[in-house]
Design an enzyme around this catalytic site. Structure first.
Site, PDB file in Angstrom:
ATOM      1  N   ASN A   1       0.853  -1.193   0.000  1.00  0.00           N
ATOM      2  CA  ASN A   1       0.000   0.000   0.000  1.00  0.00           C
ATOM      3  C   ASN A   1       0.882   1.234   0.000  1.00  0.00           C
ATOM      4  OD1 ASN A   1      -2.419   1.592   0.367  1.00  0.00           O
ATOM      5  ND2 ASN A   1      -1.871   1.814   2.527  1.00  0.00           N
TER       6      ASN A   1
ATOM      7  N   HIS B   1       0.856   5.180   1.174  1.00  0.00           N
ATOM      8  CA  HIS B   1       0.112   6.078   2.067  1.00  0.00           C
ATOM      9  C   HIS B   1       0.804   7.445   2.077  1.00  0.00           C
ATOM     10  CE1 HIS B   1      -2.666   7.017   5.285  1.00  0.00           C
ATOM     11  NE2 HIS B   1      -1.667   7.708   5.821  1.00  0.00           N
TER      12      HIS B   1
END
Ligand code: GAR
Length: 187
Positions: free
Chosen positions: A103, A105
């Site tokens: 991911n 971020h």
């Protein structure tokens, strides 16, 4: 060969950067895009780059997780990149792809992570707290929101003149420079 599936819910600028970066790469292929929003910017960008797009609603992600895993296995996907994907990933899905889901971020985790912390909300919180630096984190996805093992972080200064818009621009640049590199580490 690494076959990548990108999960995205928004504009898809990171996804587009990856389409371009890996367009002629013989070792890493951005194979398909999964989105939960059929009218999101990512859909048009993916189609422009002739990528397969699969729409998976929030309900389908929860109720047909097994079928989605099957689909990605049939497509030989061996790396999943969440690039602005805003739904929580079910446990069954995380267990099916151990250390294969990453991911991106837009903050220096553990700061400004967790529920509700996405996109400009993050930048606004950073400015409200008068932080002198911000940055990005690329990390593995585990069962807890924004808490998996960190792969890399990159920083930028935050000045008194910064606005949400200028900070977002700095962060996007860090994302565009670093997400392809993080993916290359899987080779
Ligand atoms: C990116 O800045 C990414 O870091 C962020 O969403 C944006 C997506 O932009 N992700 C999160 O906030 C996850 N919590 P994009 O759709 O233009 O790539």
């Amino acid at each position: 060969m690494i076959n990548v599936a990108i999960f995205a819910s928004g504009e898809g600028t990171n996804a587009e950067n990856l389409f371009t970066y890996f367009a002629n790469d013989t070792r890493i292929k951005i194979k398909l895009v999964i989105t939960n929003k059929e009218d999101a910017g990512i859909v048009a960008r993916a189609k422009q780059h002739k990528k397969t797009v699969q729409i998976v609603s929030k309900q389908a992600l929860q109720n047909y997780t097994h079928q989605l895993i099957e689909f990605l296995n049939v497509e030989n996907i061996n790396l999943i990149v969440l690039a602005g994907f805003l739904l929580k990933i079910p446990h069954e899905f995380v267990s099916a792809f151990p250390n294969k889901i990453i991911n991106i971020h837009p903050s220096l985790l553990p700061k400004y992570g967790g529920k509700g912390m996405y996109g400009n909300n993050v930048h606004q919180a950073v400015l409200t707290n008068n932080e002198s630096e911000s940055g990005i984190t690329i990390h593995f996805v585990n069962e807890e929101y924004d808490k998996g093992e960190i792969i890399l972080q990159a920083k930028c200064d935050v000045t008194l003149h910064d606005t949400v818009k200028t900070l977002a621009t700095k962060i996007k640049k860090l994302e565009f420079d670093n997400l392809p590199k993080a993916i290359e580490q899987f080779l």
